[in-house]
Design a protein around this motif. Structure first.
Motif, mmCIF file in Angstrom:
data_model
loop_
_atom_site.group_PDB
_atom_site.id
_atom_site.type_symbol
_atom_site.label_atom_id
_atom_site.label_comp_id
_atom_site.label_asym_id
_atom_site.label_seq_id
_atom_site.Cartn_x
_atom_site.Cartn_y
_atom_site.Cartn_z
ATOM 1 N N PRO A 1 0.807 -1.235 0.000
ATOM 2 C CA PRO A 1 0.000 0.000 0.000
ATOM 3 C C PRO A 1 0.832 1.272 0.000
ATOM 4 N N LEU A 2 2.109 1.178 0.371
ATOM 5 C CA LEU A 2 2.966 2.358 0.364
ATOM 6 C C LEU A 2 3.798 2.459 -0.912
ATOM 7 N N ALA A 3 3.525 1.613 -1.874
ATOM 8 C CA ALA A 3 4.321 1.598 -3.104
ATOM 9 C C ALA A 3 4.189 2.915 -3.857
ATOM 10 N N ASP A 4 5.286 3.362 -4.437
ATOM 11 C CA ASP A 4 5.296 4.567 -5.252
ATOM 12 C C ASP A 4 4.666 4.271 -6.601
ATOM 13 N N LYS A 5 3.807 5.191 -7.060
ATOM 14 C CA LYS A 5 3.076 4.934 -8.306
ATOM 15 C C LYS A 5 4.022 4.808 -9.504
ATOM 16 N N ALA A 6 4.978 5.690 -9.609
ATOM 17 C CA ALA A 6 5.892 5.649 -10.751
ATOM 18 C C ALA A 6 6.682 4.346 -10.770
ATOM 19 N N LEU A 7 7.155 3.911 -9.587
ATOM 20 C CA LEU A 7 7.893 2.648 -9.534
ATOM 21 C C LEU A 7 6.982 1.463 -9.833
ATOM 22 N N ALA A 8 5.726 1.543 -9.393
ATOM 23 C CA ALA A 8 4.785 0.459 -9.676
ATOM 24 C C ALA A 8 4.545 0.324 -11.169
ATOM 25 N N ILE A 9 4.403 1.449 -11.856
ATOM 26 C CA ILE A 9 4.198 1.422 -13.311
ATOM 27 C C ILE A 9 5.429 0.847 -14.001
ATOM 28 N N LYS A 10 6.606 1.285 -13.554
ATOM 29 C CA LYS A 10 7.843 0.766 -14.134
ATOM 30 C C LYS A 10 7.967 -0.737 -13.898
#
Length: 594
Positions: free
Chosen positions: A559-568
């Motif tokens: 739940p604390l994941a960064d959106k940009a890193l998740a997309i990457k």
């Protein structure tokens, strides 16, 4: 699964808390307060106006108008679930919680957030069964709580009921309780359907508080689901379609002729002994993503090993066999069909469930008439089934009723080749090694030189200098990746990662499965979609879905994941799947006819 890639999940005995202050009504009284509702009026993701999807669905950025860009981009929007709709008032049904507190729309199946002993299966040894592939085989299907009826408090507390009845109101099957004791309840359901049909309409959905009553009319056969699990309408309807398909697989659609001759025909004797088949299928709704993805999954194998299995199956298919299927549990090893013959994934799901849940197939070679609803619902095929070991079995399908000895000879040839080429030993090794793990996601998103890494190869230890490292957010894989499902649209196949920490408990895994299910339904909602991408964040996890013309990707993050890193990370998952596609997918499989 799959969401349990290979997992068997939660319990078949689902309870819902009873409000001690509620006053349970009789069956007839309960249905008097139900309100007819069209499916289009369903609360999409628990919001009647559909704003959660319209405002939360995220579209990929347009790059020169190219909508098919191979890289995933998501606009800077997120779906938060803090502002959920107010909870509907209690309908008086004995299973209602009766709480007036709001149910967060973003929560991943909050309805399943119940005590552990309410969603786990109590096995014969008294232990609690969780969701794992190794435990899937230990789940014993069959009719439960046969002494219950609609007057039993325990029966009313079940979270999810399934019923099959005839248009005359005769009960055919019930998930819980004795069908004969539920004759009055079945008559009530039949009366509701008939009342609406007499008005020139057709009932599809009734909503009463937290309960959904979903109806499916198939000629003289009525199927009903009563659920308070907050699963989407389309998911529940799809489950009823699969139950109907399982019945057709056993009897064929020609059973309708019996009702044409005698409207009061009792088909219960024709389904004698099949409770175990239906209960196993219903159980799979809680752990097998094939039940809503309409795709099948393959056992990870080296390309050469799968080719060796496919070659001998092709030789058999050329000798007059309609379909030759080699499977390990619910996963396909190889599949070959006669020219211009295609097998729908739903038929494969129903056929494998029929074989895996019937003990008679394991004890000796069998030759049984079966019907494939998507192939031809009016005619029988004949299936030769033989288990090569405890998990691996061969199915040879033909149109000839006297082909037993020919198919037996074919099986002997196939078994000899599989043993000689070490296919069976490779299958067992793959079962032990498991499938893709998020911890093994390569850092380099580009294709590596040389051959693709083997899924079953020895993995370097976590602290090994050969294993690349990357900062983690939370527990799991890179960028806090917990789990993913990748579906190839052209092949109608999917692959899912093995469950990893922190998705250890049955409740967490089932909750994630239900979240995927709801996400799938919202992405394919024709009324307000379809959508290309969605990004959702709440206190439980981050969910990201990406749909293109070639594939669908569903991923869960910390739940604390960064959106940009998740997309990457999602882009890297897609590249990883492409790198090992020869091992995780059955290549050359013809598209299925829908």
């Amino acid at each position: 699964m799959s969401l349990d890639s290979s997992s068997s999940s939660s319990s078949g005995d689902e309870y819902i808390e009873e409000n001690p202050n509620s006053n349970p009504k009789m069956v007839d009284e309960r249905f008097e307060v139900l309100t007819l509702t069209e499916p289009v009026e369903l609360e999409s993701n628990h919001r009647g106006d559909g704003s959660e999807i319209e405002n939360g669905s995220l579209n990929r950025e347009r790059n020169g108008g190219d909508e098919d860009d191979d890289r995933l981009r998501v606009e800077n929007q997120e779906i938060f679930g803090d502002a959920g709709p107010s909870s509907p008032s209690s309908s008086g049904y004995a299973g209602e919680r009766g709480s007036s507190s709001a149910t967060s729309a973003s929560r991943i199946d909050e309805a399943s957030e119940i005590d552990d002993n309410e969603i786990r299966e109590v096995r014969n040894d008294g232990s609690l069964e969780g969701i794992s592939d190794s435990q899937a085989s230990s789940w014993v299907p069959g009719k439960r709580h046969i002494d219950e009826d609609d007057a039993s408090i325990s029966w009313r507390k079940r979270k999810k009921h399934f019923f099959i009845l005839s248009n005359s109101g005769k009960p055919i099957y019930s998930r819980y309780g004795d069908e004969h004791k539920l004759a009055g309840f079945s008559a009530t359901l039949q009366a509701i359907i008939s009342f609406v049909e007499n008005g020139g309409d057709r009932v599809k959905l009734v909503k009463a508080g937290k309960h959904q009553v979903v109806f499916l009319v198939k000629g003289p056969i009525y199927l009903v689901c009563i659920s308070c699990t907050e699963e989407p309408f389309e998911s529940l309807k799809g489950q009823l379609e699969l139950i109907y398909g399982q019945m057709i697989l056993i009897l064929t659609k020609s059973i309708n002729r019996c009702f044409e001759k005698n409207p009061k025909f009792d088909m219960t004797p024709l389904l004698g002994g099949t409770d175990v088949v239906f209960s196993s299928l219903i159980h799979s709704f809680s752990w097998n993503p094939a039940t809503f993805l309409h795709a099948y999954t393959c056992l990870p194998l080296a390309y050469a090993t799968r080719q060796a299995a496919g070659a001998i199956l092709q030789d058999v298919a050329d000798s007059g066999v309609l379909f030759a299927i080699l499977m390990c549990k619910h996963k396909v090893i190889s599949l070959v069909g006669a020219q211009k013959a295609s097998l729908h994934p739903d038929d494969m799901l129903l056929l494998s469930n029929f074989v895996m849940s019937s003990e008679s197939f394991r004890t000796s070679e069998s030759f049984s008439p079966i019907c494939l609803p998507r192939y031809n619902p009016m005619a029988f095929l004949y299936a030769y089934v033989h288990f090569l070991d405890v998990d691996t079995y061969l199915m040879l399908l033909t149109t000839s009723s006297d082909a037993f000895y020919h198919l037996k000879d074919c099986r002997i040839r196939i078994e000899m080749v599989l043993l000689k080429s070490n296919v069976l030993s490779e299958v067992q090794r793959s079962m032990i090694d498991g499938g893709m793990r998020v911890e093994d996601l390569p850092i380099d998103p580009l294709p590596r030189l040389g051959s693709s890494p083997h899924l079953g190869q020895q993995r370097p230890p976590t602290d090994s200098p050969e294993r690349p490292t990357e900062p983690f957010i939370g527990i799991g894989g890179p960028a806090g990746l917990w789990h993913f499902i990748y579906r190839s649209i052209y092949l109608d196949q999917y692959v899912s990662s093995e469950f990893s920490p922190p998705l250890n408990s049955p409740r967490q895994q089932k909750r994630l499965y239900r979240a995927y299910q709801r996400l799938f339904a919202s992405m394919h909602d024709k009324g307000i979609g379809p959508h290309k991408t969605q990004f959702r964040r709440d206190e439980n996890c981050v969910l990201l879905c990406w749909v293109t013309q070639d594939f669908e990707l569903y991923a869960a993050f910390d739940p604390l994941a960064d959106k940009a890193l998740a997309i990457k990370t999602c882009n890297r998952v897609c590249q990883w799947v492409k790198d090992v596609e020869n091992e995780i997918f059955l290549q050359g499989a013809s598209p299925f006819s829908w």
